[in-house]
Design a protein around this motif. Structure first.
Motif, PDB file in Angstrom:
ATOM      1  N   LEU A 109       0.828  -1.204   0.000  1.00 24.99           N
ATOM      2  CA  LEU A 109       0.000   0.000   0.000  1.00 24.99           C
ATOM      3  C   LEU A 109       0.862   1.253   0.000  1.00 24.99           C
ATOM      4  N   ASN A 110       1.968   1.213   0.748  1.00 27.93           N
ATOM      5  CA  ASN A 110       2.883   2.364   0.746  1.00 27.93           C
ATOM      6  C   ASN A 110       3.512   2.570  -0.630  1.00 27.93           C
ATOM      7  N   GLU A 111       3.827   1.461  -1.311  1.00 29.85           N
ATOM      8  CA  GLU A 111       4.355   1.599  -2.674  1.00 29.85           C
ATOM      9  C   GLU A 111       3.318   2.214  -3.599  1.00 29.85           C
ATOM     10  N   LEU A 112       2.073   1.803  -3.435  1.00 30.72           N
ATOM     11  CA  LEU A 112       0.999   2.385  -4.244  1.00 30.72           C
ATOM     12  C   LEU A 112       0.828   3.860  -3.935  1.00 30.72           C
ATOM     13  N   ILE A 113       0.888   4.214  -2.642  1.00 29.40           N
ATOM     14  CA  ILE A 113       0.778   5.621  -2.266  1.00 29.40           C
ATOM     15  C   ILE A 113       1.934   6.421  -2.857  1.00 29.40           C
ATOM     16  N   GLY A 114       3.148   5.821  -2.842  1.00 28.75           N
ATOM     17  CA  GLY A 114       4.298   6.502  -3.432  1.00 28.75           C
ATOM     18  C   GLY A 114       4.106   6.733  -4.929  1.00 28.75           C
ATOM     19  N   ARG A 115       3.607   5.693  -5.637  1.00 27.66           N
ATOM     20  CA  ARG A 115       3.368   5.869  -7.066  1.00 27.66           C
ATOM     21  C   ARG A 115       2.275   6.894  -7.327  1.00 27.66           C
ATOM     22  N   LEU A 116       1.257   6.885  -6.471  1.00 25.30           N
ATOM     23  CA  LEU A 116       0.191   7.866  -6.627  1.00 25.30           C
ATOM     24  C   LEU A 116       0.709   9.277  -6.398  1.00 25.30           C
ATOM     25  N   GLY A 117       1.577   9.425  -5.374  1.00 20.66           N
ATOM     26  CA  GLY A 117       2.162  10.744  -5.128  1.00 20.66           C
ATOM     27  C   GLY A 117       3.019  11.204  -6.295  1.00 20.66           C
ATOM     28  N   ALA A 118       3.821  10.272  -6.839  1.00 24.36           N
ATOM     29  CA  ALA A 118       4.650  10.639  -7.988  1.00 24.36           C
ATOM     30  C   ALA A 118       3.787  10.993  -9.191  1.00 24.36           C
ATOM     31  N   ALA A 119       2.696  10.250  -9.393  1.00 24.14           N
ATOM     32  CA  ALA A 119       1.803  10.567 -10.510  1.00 24.14           C
ATOM     33  C   ALA A 119       1.155  11.936 -10.329  1.00 24.14           C
ATOM     34  N   ARG A 120       0.788  12.259  -9.100  1.00 24.42           N
ATOM     35  CA  ARG A 120       0.182  13.568  -8.855  1.00 24.42           C
ATOM     36  C   ARG A 120       1.186  14.689  -9.059  1.00 24.42           C
ATOM     37  N   ARG A 121       2.439  14.425  -8.665  1.00 24.85           N
ATOM     38  CA  ARG A 121       3.460  15.449  -8.895  1.00 24.85           C
ATOM     39  C   ARG A 121       3.706  15.639 -10.391  1.00 24.85           C
ATOM     40  N   ARG A 122       3.770  14.500 -11.119  1.00 27.38           N
ATOM     41  CA  ARG A 122       3.949  14.628 -12.566  1.00 27.38           C
ATOM     42  C   ARG A 122       2.768  15.343 -13.205  1.00 27.38           C
ATOM     43  N   GLU A 123       1.580  15.033 -12.723  1.00 34.17           N
ATOM     44  CA  GLU A 123       0.393  15.690 -13.274  1.00 34.17           C
ATOM     45  C   GLU A 123       0.425  17.187 -13.007  1.00 34.17           C
ATOM     46  N   ALA A 124       0.828  17.570 -11.783  1.00 33.74           N
ATOM     47  CA  ALA A 124       0.898  19.004 -11.461  1.00 33.74           C
ATOM     48  C   ALA A 124       1.961  19.699 -12.306  1.00 33.74           C
ATOM     49  N   GLU A 125       3.133  19.033 -12.433  1.00 33.45           N
ATOM     50  CA  GLU A 125       4.190  19.618 -13.260  1.00 33.45           C
ATOM     51  C   GLU A 125       3.763  19.707 -14.721  1.00 33.45           C
ATOM     52  N   PHE A 126       3.101  18.655 -15.184  1.00 30.32           N
ATOM     53  CA  PHE A 126       2.651  18.632 -16.575  1.00 30.32           C
ATOM     54  C   PHE A 126       1.621  19.738 -16.822  1.00 30.32           C
ATOM     55  N   THR A 127       0.689  19.882 -15.886  1.00 29.51           N
ATOM     56  CA  THR A 127      -0.339  20.913 -16.052  1.00 29.51           C
ATOM     57  C   THR A 127       0.270  22.309 -16.031  1.00 29.51           C
ATOM     58  N   ALA A 128       1.217  22.527 -15.113  1.00 24.18           N
ATOM     59  CA  ALA A 128       1.847  23.849 -15.036  1.00 24.18           C
ATOM     60  C   ALA A 128       2.650  24.142 -16.304  1.00 24.18           C
ATOM     61  N   ALA A 129       3.420  23.126 -16.760  1.00 24.34           N
ATOM     62  CA  ALA A 129       4.215  23.343 -17.965  1.00 24.34           C
ATOM     63  C   ALA A 129       3.328  23.541 -19.184  1.00 24.34           C
ATOM     64  N   ALA A 130       2.240  22.760 -19.286  1.00 26.57           N
ATOM     65  CA  ALA A 130       1.341  22.916 -20.427  1.00 26.57           C
ATOM     66  C   ALA A 130       0.690  24.296 -20.416  1.00 26.57           C
ATOM     67  N   ALA A 131       0.283  24.751 -19.242  1.00 26.41           N
ATOM     68  CA  ALA A 131      -0.314  26.092 -19.158  1.00 26.41           C
ATOM     69  C   ALA A 131       0.698  27.157 -19.572  1.00 26.41           C
ATOM     70  N   HIS A 132       1.954  26.968 -19.150  1.00 22.74           N
ATOM     71  CA  HIS A 132       2.982  27.938 -19.516  1.00 22.74           C
ATOM     72  C   HIS A 132       3.232  27.918 -21.023  1.00 22.74           C
ATOM     73  N   GLU A 133       3.302  26.709 -21.608  1.00 21.34           N
ATOM     74  CA  GLU A 133       3.574  26.612 -23.039  1.00 21.34           C
ATOM     75  C   GLU A 133       2.417  27.159 -23.874  1.00 21.34           C
ATOM     76  N   LEU A 134       1.203  26.980 -23.410  1.00 20.83           N
ATOM     77  CA  LEU A 134       0.054  27.487 -24.166  1.00 20.83           C
ATOM     78  C   LEU A 134      -0.129  28.991 -24.002  1.00 20.83           C
ATOM     79  N   ARG A 135       0.385  29.524 -22.905  1.00 20.17           N
ATOM     80  CA  ARG A 135       0.197  30.957 -22.656  1.00 20.17           C
ATOM     81  C   ARG A 135       0.897  31.797 -23.722  1.00 20.17           C
ATOM     82  N   THR A 136       2.102  31.367 -24.158  1.00 20.85           N
ATOM     83  CA  THR A 136       2.862  32.167 -25.128  1.00 20.85           C
ATOM     84  C   THR A 136       2.161  32.268 -26.486  1.00 20.85           C
ATOM     85  N   PRO A 137       1.763  31.168 -27.136  1.00 26.52           N
ATOM     86  CA  PRO A 137       1.083  31.317 -28.427  1.00 26.52           C
ATOM     87  C   PRO A 137      -0.272  31.994 -28.310  1.00 26.52           C
TER      88      PRO A 137
END
Length: 447
Positions: free
Chosen positions: A212-240
């Motif tokens: 369960l801790n491994e699953l929580i760790g993967r979930l945390g990493a996925a959420r961090r990637r999702e947050a980073e991805f969303t922030a980067a995508a918003a930044h990349e779309l803001r310029t055009p």
């Protein structure tokens, strides 16, 4: 759905009841047989004792039974008769019937007299001229045996009920760590992804908690990637999008045809860039760590995997004796991104091929471009990362799509500097994904 506690209790209670019931049944049968044997021995001893006393003259021929009133059911259990050898009744006990208890044969026998069954032991003394019969009323005997057995079964049933209560309590105590873990998880906030403490948990729960801790760790990493991805995508779309707004305002405000035409060209360029970025985001979302199903895999040749490279004069194929066992659609997107990246950076030469002799075998795409700085090689494949030496503007998603696709195929991607001078991308696959051309497989011919 039944609870674990109920299932454990039912299982333990059933096993206990079977074992306990078997023990009680054995005790009942054994006790009944022992009591019957004891009562038979008493009949035999009583008959022999009366016979011995008659022979010695210590007993008068007519037995005078006391006239006391029977106060208990067992007062009428044992009965005695003394008969002459010619069939005359010489004496009997008070509880004995008038009729002869047995047919006259020595030893044990059973007989029914006036609706009552008797078990009788007979001893004959032809020299003395008498026959002694001592019998038990079987109804009274069965009552006695039943009382003895009931005395055994009653405490056993009470003990089984008490044992059931103890089993229920013990199972509840044993499952206390599960309830504690459930309460701890229920009380957690949705954003709390800290590992669960296993130091004080039951030993049997530790593998579950670790998983369960491994699953929580993967979930945390996925959420961090999702947050980073969303922030980067918003930044990349803001310029055009900002460029589109500015160029639209310029086109609307000017009367100069040349300025308006230039603004419209910039708008079209920004729209194309945004479209490429959105397409890359959609492709990455589709490929990101989604496993490839076996039914979607096909055997394809190297040129079939890179159709756009066949007509490119700069591309050189090698190792074409191997075939790929991949999902053609999803692998094709990764191949297109690899080829597009190589084309952007290559000067005159691009090499694409399979190296079957290495372990694991690998697909190589390399170019003779300027190469990549050593400190940037480890960052290649990160979303929206573009190296400093890039010749053309891009979204920085192509190699990320390659990483996700190859991971979904069960492989690995390495970024190295090529002997040609540019970037070397190695897709490390196993024999399931790369085969020799003559091996075939799955009943399909390579496309």
């Amino acid at each position: 759905m039944k609870s674990i506690r109920f299932r454990l209790f039912a299982t333990l209670a059933l096993v206990t009841a079977l074992v306990w019931g078997g023990a009680v049944l054995w005790a009942e049968v054994h006790t009944r047989a022992e009591v019957q044997q004891v009562l038979d021995s008493r009949l035999m001893e009583s008959a022999r004792m009366v016979s011995s006393m008659m022979r010695a003259g210590d007993v008068r021929p007519v037995i005078q039974a006391s006239e006391t009133k029977a106060g208990h059911v067992y007062d009428r259990q044992l009965s005695c008769q003394i008969w002459s050898m010619d069939g005359q009744l010489l004496g009997r006990s008070q509880s004995a019937p008038v009729e002869q208890l047995s047919g006259g044969e020595d030893g044990f026998s059973e007989r029914e007299i006036r609706g009552e069954r008797w078990r009788v032991y007979t001893v004959s003394d032809p020299q003395a001229g008498f026959r002694v019969m001592v019998g038990d009323n079987l109804a009274v005997r069965e009552h006695l045996v039943g009382s003895v057995v009931t005395g055994l079964i009653g405490p056993a049933v009470l003990g089984l009920a008490a044992l059931g209560a103890l089993i229920w309590w013990s199972v509840g105590r044993g499952l206390a760590p599960v309830r504690q873990m459930t309460d701890a998880l229920s009380a957690r906030d949705a954003d709390d992804l800290a590992p669960i403490d296993v130091s004080h948990g039951a030993r049997e729960l530790q593998p579950f908690v670790l998983a369960l801790n491994e699953l929580i760790g993967r979930l945390g990493a996925a959420r961090r990637r999702e947050a980073e991805f969303t922030a980067a995508a918003a930044h990349e779309l803001r310029t055009p999008l900002a460029g589109l707004r500015i160029q639209a305002q310029i086109a609307a405000a000017t009367d100069d045809p040349s300025i308006r035409r230039h603004a419209l060209e910039q708008i079209q360029s920004s729209v194309d860039r945004t479209a490429r970025l959105v397409a890359g985001l959609l492709a990455l979302a589709r490929e990101d760590e989604t496993p490839i199903r076996d039914e979607n895999r096909r055997l394809i040749t190297l040129r079939r995997a890179f159709p756009a490279a066949v007509s490119d004069e700069r591309v050189q194929f090698f190792g074409e004796d191997g075939i790929l066992y991949v999902d053609p659609v999803r692998f094709g997107a990764a191949a297109d991104n690899l080829l597009a990246n190589a084309r952007r950076h290559a000067d005159k030469r691009i090499r694409i091929g399979l190296e079957m002799t290495l372990r694991p075998p690998r697909l190589v795409v390399e170019d003779d471009g300027a190469g990549t700085a050593a400190d940037e090689l480890s960052r290649l494949g990160q979303r929206f990362f573009r190296g400093a030496g890039g010749r053309h503007e891009g979204a920085g998603l192509g190699l990320s799509i390659v990483l996700a696709t190859i991971k979904a195929h069960g492989g690995e991607v390495r970024f190295l500097n090529s002997p040609l001078g540019g970037l070397r991308v190695e897709l490390l696959l196993d024999r399931i994904n790369i085969r020799s051309a003559g091996s075939g497989g799955e009943g399909r011919k390579p496309d």
